[in-house]
Design an enzyme around this catalytic site. Sequence first.
Site, PDB file in Angstrom:
ATOM      1  N   ASP A 108       7.993 -18.430   3.214  1.00 29.88           N
ATOM      2  CA  ASP A 108       7.986 -19.709   2.496  1.00 29.88           C
ATOM      3  C   ASP A 108       7.175 -19.690   1.206  1.00 29.88           C
ATOM      4  OD1 ASP A 108       9.542 -20.867   4.485  1.00 29.88           O
ATOM      5  OD2 ASP A 108       7.778 -21.463   5.662  1.00 29.88           O
ATOM      6  N   THR A 109       6.508 -18.584   0.920  1.00 30.15           N
ATOM      7  CA  THR A 109       5.652 -18.511  -0.268  1.00 30.15           C
ATOM      8  C   THR A 109       6.146 -17.401  -1.201  1.00 30.15           C
ATOM      9  OG1 THR A 109       4.120 -16.881   0.656  1.00 30.15           O
ATOM     10  CG2 THR A 109       3.676 -19.222   1.160  1.00 30.15           C
ATOM     11  N   HIS A 129       4.748 -14.769  -1.963  1.00 32.10           N
ATOM     12  CA  HIS A 129       4.181 -13.476  -1.563  1.00 32.10           C
ATOM     13  C   HIS A 129       5.255 -12.391  -1.506  1.00 32.10           C
ATOM     14  CE1 HIS A 129       2.539 -10.570   1.459  1.00 32.10           C
ATOM     15  NE2 HIS A 129       1.488 -10.689   0.667  1.00 32.10           N
ATOM     16  N   GLU A 157       0.809  -1.224   0.000  1.00 29.64           N
ATOM     17  CA  GLU A 157       0.000   0.000   0.000  1.00 29.64           C
ATOM     18  C   GLU A 157       0.843   1.275   0.000  1.00 29.64           C
ATOM     19  OE1 GLU A 157      -2.100  -3.396   0.788  1.00 29.64           O
ATOM     20  OE2 GLU A 157      -0.674  -2.643   2.279  1.00 29.64           O
TER      21      GLU A 157
END
EC number: 2.5.1.78
Length: 168
Positions: A94-95, A97, A67
């Site tokens: 771990d992702t 993202h 944001e």
Amino acid sequence: MATAYHNLSDYDFNSVPNAENMRFGIVVSEWNNNITGPLLEGAISTLKKHGAKDKNILVQTVPGSFELTFGSAQMIKSGKVDAVIAIGCVVRGDTPHFDYVCAGTTQGIAQLNAEGDIPVIYGLITTNTMQQAEDRAGGRLGNKGDECAITAIKMLDFKEKLQKTQIF
């Protein structure tokens, strides 16, 4: 700006212009506030050391680093600031993202800089570990908030000098 193991708070004080008449907006992410809080403190402290007045430092929070682009754009549209410092912290998990947030935020801030007249300073710390973030938020590698404040001051000085330059 920063290189591996370079202290982000080391700089020549006298090389930084006076910020007395400059207006700054700081958009700071609430996520990882144990990191963004010290970064914000570093930025404000450094701006004040170089003459910025409290009334000329506007701080607004956003929920997360993604944001920061929207928050920075809104601050620019307000007409209340001459430069924006966008402060956030993303630590790899771990992702994927991490990759999406970092890329999106970086591209968004770059776009604001390319298309606008107000410099937006990139204060997003992107690290593999929380320790690396702590090292850059007042730890052993200094405070990136200091570096961002100095960059904001220097970019406004650059802009002012360029506007005064006459070429015939």
